[in-house]
Scaffold this motif. Structure first.
Motif, PDB file in Angstrom:
ATOM      1  N   GLU A 345       7.396   8.399 -13.550  1.00  0.00           N
ATOM      2  CA  GLU A 345       8.054   7.487 -12.424  1.00  0.00           C
ATOM      3  C   GLU A 345       9.548   7.303 -12.689  1.00  0.00           C
ATOM      4  O   GLU A 345      10.165   7.432 -11.670  1.00  0.00           O
ATOM      5  N   HIS A 368      -1.885   7.719  -2.649  1.00  0.00           N
ATOM      6  CA  HIS A 368      -0.939   8.994  -3.290  1.00  0.00           C
ATOM      7  C   HIS A 368       0.496   8.565  -3.534  1.00  0.00           C
ATOM      8  O   HIS A 368       0.621   7.218  -3.130  1.00  0.00           O
ATOM      9  N   ILE A 369       1.282   9.258  -4.242  1.00  0.00           N
ATOM     10  CA  ILE A 369       2.603   8.648  -4.688  1.00  0.00           C
ATOM     11  C   ILE A 369       3.490   8.976  -3.397  1.00  0.00           C
ATOM     12  O   ILE A 369       3.359   9.763  -2.823  1.00  0.00           O
ATOM     13  N   GLU A 370       4.212   7.924  -3.238  1.00  0.00           N
ATOM     14  CA  GLU A 370       5.163   7.841  -2.073  1.00  0.00           C
ATOM     15  C   GLU A 370       5.931   9.080  -2.040  1.00  0.00           C
ATOM     16  O   GLU A 370       6.493   9.625  -3.040  1.00  0.00           O
ATOM     17  N   ASP A 371       6.184   9.520  -0.947  1.00  0.00           N
ATOM     18  CA  ASP A 371       7.130  10.829  -0.663  1.00  0.00           C
ATOM     19  C   ASP A 371       6.422  12.086  -1.324  1.00  0.00           C
ATOM     20  O   ASP A 371       7.128  13.122  -1.074  1.00  0.00           O
ATOM     21  N   SER A 372       5.164  11.859  -1.739  1.00  0.00           N
ATOM     22  CA  SER A 372       4.636  13.274  -2.147  1.00  0.00           C
ATOM     23  C   SER A 372       4.050  14.138  -0.717  1.00  0.00           C
ATOM     24  O   SER A 372       3.838  13.361   0.222  1.00  0.00           O
ATOM     25  N   PRO A 437       2.831   2.558  -8.552  1.00  0.00           N
ATOM     26  CA  PRO A 437       2.789   2.355  -7.301  1.00  0.00           C
ATOM     27  C   PRO A 437       2.037   3.492  -6.569  1.00  0.00           C
ATOM     28  O   PRO A 437       2.383   4.801  -6.766  1.00  0.00           O
ATOM     29  N   LEU A 438       1.210   3.133  -5.634  1.00  0.00           N
ATOM     30  CA  LEU A 438       0.258   4.235  -4.676  1.00  0.00           C
ATOM     31  C   LEU A 438       0.535   3.506  -3.371  1.00  0.00           C
ATOM     32  O   LEU A 438       0.615   2.568  -3.047  1.00  0.00           O
ATOM     33  N   VAL A 439       0.658   4.591  -2.503  1.00  0.00           N
ATOM     34  CA  VAL A 439       0.807   4.182  -1.010  1.00  0.00           C
ATOM     35  C   VAL A 439      -0.582   4.809  -0.448  1.00  0.00           C
ATOM     36  O   VAL A 439      -1.186   5.973  -0.705  1.00  0.00           O
ATOM     37  N   ARG A 440      -0.872   4.358   0.859  1.00  0.00           N
ATOM     38  CA  ARG A 440      -2.114   4.836   1.712  1.00  0.00           C
ATOM     39  C   ARG A 440      -1.703   5.352   3.136  1.00  0.00           C
ATOM     40  O   ARG A 440      -0.800   4.506   3.824  1.00  0.00           O
ATOM     41  N   ASP A 441      -2.376   6.240   3.610  1.00  0.00           N
ATOM     42  CA  ASP A 441      -2.005   6.697   4.841  1.00  0.00           C
ATOM     43  C   ASP A 441      -3.005   6.008   5.717  1.00  0.00           C
ATOM     44  O   ASP A 441      -4.328   5.852   5.360  1.00  0.00           O
TER      45      ASP A 441
END
Length: 441
Positions: A345, A368-372, A437-441
């Motif tokens: 991170e 997923h990891i943001e901007d991956s 942190p993880l983000v979702r689509d």
């Protein structure tokens, strides 16, 4: 033999002796239980029929859909049975990894739903994973589905405790083998057979075989994955060992070419693992009697031709592909820079690396990891075979479910001249568990 239904033909499969000239053991007789000869083609026929049968009458009355979290032989058997009773079948999975199985399921009229899971397999402890949530909804007593639930249903185990195991004993004239060597997937067949054999002789040694952490072998889980299975009990096994995909294919070829047994990779893994295990104990007994060992041939080779071709193109008269994970040495793997979540991170914040998520599209969509960016491992492998798919000077962080696959790709990219590539230690699961942190689509 005449039957009123094809389901009556499930079971009573042959137990075939492997010639000593093939396995090379001097004091041990090795037998293969040919579960590939069940009517739907695999060991899962027994479990599928045993799990679905109690609820069939009610399901037919309510026109319920049969549902199972399976991308392999259990789904195949259940789709056939569903069609026989005028019902529909849905296969729910994170990813269909064997094209022939997908095509056969579609041919049989099955519905395939690929749900976004955070990792490649069901993790019942992850209460936020979409695959886990769906599993819990299916298991609800008020569910309108007939959910066979192969990972937790004791009927899976009993099918082998009351069928496969006693058949082995009968074919050995009532005497239990000295060793039972079993690949571990849902753990139903290994647990059920072990119970039956040990009831006859508690001294039976049971060896469990799992897939190497960096490999995929159809029908077999890794040591980390088996602990997520409700039927798995470590106490069942006296020893556990891993088998690589290469070893599974070599064992399969031996059975195919020298024994006339058209086994798939799982059967090959069982044979290879059995011989390797038995070589260490192949000594004469005090009374001069030969000892016995049994392994299971789970299914047939025809469903896995694309799997074998991808890993061994030479067997089909094709050139070996360059830049392959198969070429990565242990020394190269040991030199990989694997960074834990908190370091990764911080590195992302300073170096701004290109982050490549090697999981399936559905798993990536979930979290997923943001901007991956998402390039599934099989596609990424194809890209790498053509050369470096991005600038060798751009820092790269590779991520997969548990960090094994990404480490091998990192080793390969380093060999190809990439200046700075790292692997996320423990993968997305470790990142999640660290609270990153993880983000979702």
């Amino acid at each position: 033999m005449r039957y009123d239904s094809v389901t009556a033909a499930i079971g009573d499969t042959p137990l075939v002796r492997i010639e000593p000239a093939v396995h090379g053991l001097r004091h041990i007789d090795v037998y293969a239980k040919l579960e590939m000869l069940n009517p739907f083609g695999s060991v899962k026929d027994r479990a599928a029929w045993n799990m679905v049968r109690p609820g069939l009458e009610s399901a037919v009355e309510r026109r319920s859909q049969i549902v199972e979290l399976s991308s392999g032989n259990t789904a195949k058997a259940l789709s056939v049975i569903a069609g026989m009773y005028g019902l529909s079948f849905k296969s729910v999975t994170n990813r269909m990894r064997v094209p022939e199985v997908r095509d056969l399921l579609l041919l049989l009229g099955a519905e395939i739903e690929e749900l976004p899971g955070r990792s490649e397999c069901l993790d019942p402890t992850d209460t936020e994973d979409p695959l886990t949530l769906f599993h819990r909804a299916l298991s609800d007593p008020d569910s309108t589905y007939l959910h066979t639930d192969q990972y937790y249903n004791e009927s899976n185990t009993r099918a082998h405790e009351l069928g496969t195991g006693p058949e082995i004993l009968a074919d050995l004239d009532g005497r239990a083998p000295d060793w039972f060597i079993a690949c571990v997937g849902t753990a139903g067949s290994s647990t059920g057979v072990a119970r039956a054999l040990r009831a006859a002789d508690p001294r039976v040694h049971v060896a469990g075989l799992v897939a190497h952490k960096s490999d995929f072998i159809p029908g077999i889980r890794t040591i980390d994955e088996v602990h997520e299975v409700g039927l798995f009990d470590p106490a069942t096994y006296d020893t556990m060992a891993s088998v690589s995909a290469d070893e599974a294919i070599e064992g399969m070829l031996t059975l195919n070419r020298r024994c006339g047994i058209l086994a798939g990779p799982t059967g090959g893994a069982a044979f290879h693992g059995a011989v390797r295990h038995l070589q260490a104990v192949d000594t004469p007994t005090a009374d001069g009697e030969r000892r016995t060992a049994v392994f299971i041939v789970c299914d047939r080779v025809e469903s896995y031709l694309s799997y074998v071709k991808q890993r061994r193109p030479d067997l089909f008269g094709l050139k070996e592909r360059k830049n392959s994970l198969r070429d990565v040495s242990e020394a190269e793997l040991g030199a990989v820079v694997s960074v834990p979540a908190h370091e990764a991170e911080a590195w992302i914040g300073t170096a701004q690396p290109l982050i490549i998520d090697l999981r399936s599209a559905s798993a990536y969509t979930a979290l997923h990891i943001e901007d991956s960016i998402n390039i599934a491992d099989e596609l990424f492998g194809e890209l790498v075979r053509g050369g470096l798919p991005f600038s060798r000077r751009r820092p790269v962080l590779l991520a997969c479910p548990v960090g094994d696959r990404s480490a091998r790709f990192a080793a390969l990219l380093t060999r190809m001249g990439h200046s700075e590539v790292r692997s996320l230690d423990g993968g997305i699961i470790a990142w999640r568990d660290a609270g990153a942190p993880l983000v979702r689509d």
